[in-house]
Scaffold this motif. Structure first.
Motif, PDB file in Angstrom:
ATOM      1  N   GLN A  64       0.573  24.593 -73.661  1.00  0.00           N
ATOM      2  CA  GLN A  64      -0.026  23.432 -73.020  1.00  0.00           C
ATOM      3  C   GLN A  64      -0.725  23.816 -71.724  1.00  0.00           C
ATOM      4  OE1 GLN A  64       2.619  20.279 -71.682  1.00  0.00           O
ATOM      5  NE2 GLN A  64       1.076  18.737 -72.197  1.00  0.00           N
ATOM      6  N   ALA A  65      -0.125  24.718 -70.943  1.00  0.00           N
ATOM      7  CA  ALA A  65      -0.746  25.171 -69.693  1.00  0.00           C
ATOM      8  C   ALA A  65      -2.066  25.890 -69.970  1.00  0.00           C
ATOM      9  CB  ALA A  65       0.210  26.079 -68.935  1.00  0.00           C
ATOM     10  N   LEU A  66      -2.083  26.747 -70.983  1.00  0.00           N
ATOM     11  CA  LEU A  66      -3.305  27.472 -71.335  1.00  0.00           C
ATOM     12  C   LEU A  66      -4.380  26.515 -71.842  1.00  0.00           C
ATOM     13  CD1 LEU A  66      -4.767  30.151 -71.650  1.00  0.00           C
ATOM     14  CD2 LEU A  66      -3.676  30.393 -73.884  1.00  0.00           C
ATOM     15  N   TYR A  67      -4.007  25.580 -72.687  1.00  0.00           N
ATOM     16  CA  TYR A  67      -4.958  24.596 -73.196  1.00  0.00           C
ATOM     17  C   TYR A  67      -5.557  23.777 -72.052  1.00  0.00           C
ATOM     18  CZ  TYR A  67      -6.885  20.840 -76.039  1.00  0.00           C
ATOM     19  OH  TYR A  67      -7.735  19.930 -76.612  1.00  0.00           O
ATOM     20  N   CYS A  68      -4.725  23.355 -71.124  1.00  0.00           N
ATOM     21  CA  CYS A  68      -5.214  22.581 -69.977  1.00  0.00           C
ATOM     22  C   CYS A  68      -6.158  23.411 -69.110  1.00  0.00           C
ATOM     23  CB  CYS A  68      -4.042  22.073 -69.141  1.00  0.00           C
ATOM     24  SG  CYS A  68      -3.122  20.757 -69.958  1.00  0.00           S
ATOM     25  N   ALA A  69      -5.836  24.688 -68.909  1.00  0.00           N
ATOM     26  CA  ALA A  69      -6.703  25.566 -68.116  1.00  0.00           C
ATOM     27  C   ALA A  69      -8.079  25.696 -68.766  1.00  0.00           C
ATOM     28  CB  ALA A  69      -6.058  26.930 -67.941  1.00  0.00           C
ATOM     29  N   LEU A  70      -8.109  25.876 -70.084  1.00  0.00           N
ATOM     30  CA  LEU A  70      -9.384  26.006 -70.795  1.00  0.00           C
ATOM     31  C   LEU A  70     -10.204  24.730 -70.706  1.00  0.00           C
ATOM     32  CD1 LEU A  70      -8.215  27.945 -73.966  1.00  0.00           C
ATOM     33  CD2 LEU A  70      -9.522  28.850 -72.032  1.00  0.00           C
ATOM     34  N   GLN A  71      -9.550  23.586 -70.733  1.00  0.00           N
ATOM     35  CA  GLN A  71     -10.269  22.317 -70.640  1.00  0.00           C
ATOM     36  C   GLN A  71     -10.871  22.091 -69.257  1.00  0.00           C
ATOM     37  OE1 GLN A  71      -7.344  19.456 -72.053  1.00  0.00           O
ATOM     38  NE2 GLN A  71      -8.575  19.173 -73.877  1.00  0.00           N
ATOM     39  N   LEU A  72     -10.345  22.736 -68.227  1.00  0.00           N
ATOM     40  CA  LEU A  72     -10.857  22.569 -66.869  1.00  0.00           C
ATOM     41  C   LEU A  72     -12.198  23.274 -66.641  1.00  0.00           C
ATOM     42  CD1 LEU A  72      -7.546  23.081 -64.882  1.00  0.00           C
ATOM     43  CD2 LEU A  72      -8.858  20.959 -65.049  1.00  0.00           C
ATOM     44  N   ILE A  73     -12.476  24.297 -67.415  1.00  0.00           N
ATOM     45  CA  ILE A  73     -13.638  25.153 -67.164  1.00  0.00           C
ATOM     46  C   ILE A  73     -14.963  24.394 -67.127  1.00  0.00           C
ATOM     47  CG2 ILE A  73     -14.983  27.118 -68.021  1.00  0.00           C
ATOM     48  CD1 ILE A  73     -12.232  28.310 -68.921  1.00  0.00           C
ATOM     49  N   PRO A  74     -15.289  23.522 -68.105  1.00  0.00           N
ATOM     50  CA  PRO A  74     -16.582  22.823 -68.025  1.00  0.00           C
ATOM     51  C   PRO A  74     -16.760  22.030 -66.741  1.00  0.00           C
ATOM     52  CG  PRO A  74     -15.670  22.610 -70.222  1.00  0.00           C
ATOM     53  CD  PRO A  74     -14.584  23.225 -69.360  1.00  0.00           C
ATOM     54  N   SER A  75     -15.719  21.365 -66.283  1.00  0.00           N
ATOM     55  CA  SER A  75     -15.857  20.593 -65.038  1.00  0.00           C
ATOM     56  C   SER A  75     -15.984  21.508 -63.826  1.00  0.00           C
ATOM     57  CB  SER A  75     -14.691  19.621 -64.867  1.00  0.00           C
ATOM     58  OG  SER A  75     -13.467  20.308 -64.774  1.00  0.00           O
ATOM     59  N   MET A  76     -15.435  22.705 -63.889  1.00  0.00           N
ATOM     60  CA  MET A  76     -15.571  23.664 -62.795  1.00  0.00           C
ATOM     61  C   MET A  76     -16.991  24.239 -62.744  1.00  0.00           C
ATOM     62  SD  MET A  76     -11.886  25.568 -63.196  1.00  0.00           S
ATOM     63  CE  MET A  76     -12.043  26.670 -61.793  1.00  0.00           C
ATOM     64  N   LEU A  77     -17.663  24.313 -63.879  1.00  0.00           N
ATOM     65  CA  LEU A  77     -19.023  24.859 -63.933  1.00  0.00           C
ATOM     66  C   LEU A  77     -20.080  23.866 -63.455  1.00  0.00           C
ATOM     67  CD1 LEU A  77     -18.788  26.814 -67.284  1.00  0.00           C
ATOM     68  CD2 LEU A  77     -19.097  27.801 -65.006  1.00  0.00           C
TER      69      LEU A  77
END
Length: 104
Positions: A64-77
């Motif tokens: 779940q932590a890894l999935y959440c981290a991956l989902q954050l990337i587009p908003s960080m870009l």
């Protein structure tokens, strides 16, 4: 300290044609107990063009932590979109999942 488990370089093309790069990195999830509750965190960083943003995905387990981290990337870009065109492998799709906050 956790190891970097994934890294991608995104190209940034400024309006004047100058090329730069944005580095996206994800670290392996780590168990980080807190007084309120035990949970896992996976750090994620986007860096380039004089900017660095690091945060983490949090979850009940490592998946779940890894999935959440991956989902954050587009908003960080998003912070780089005003600077110029982002691309990966000469395509505008950067290969990261996007979060859709709509009802199913």
């Amino acid at each position: 300290m956790a190891d970097v488990i994934a890294q991608r370089t995104i190209e940034l093309t400024l309006p004047n044609g100058t090329q730069g790069s944005i580095r996206v990195r994800v670290w392996e999830p780590e168990y980080r107990p807190r007084p309120s509750a035990p949970f896992w965190e996976a750090d994620v960083e986007v860096a380039g063009a004089g900017k660095t943003h690091k945060t983490n995905g949090v979850g009940i387990d490592a998946f779940q932590a890894l999935y959440c981290a991956l989902q954050l990337i587009p908003s960080m870009l998003v912070i780089y979109e005003d600077l110029g065109r982002l691309s990966w492998l000469d395509a505008e799709w950067l290969g990261f999942p996007e979060i859709k906050l709509t009802e199913p």
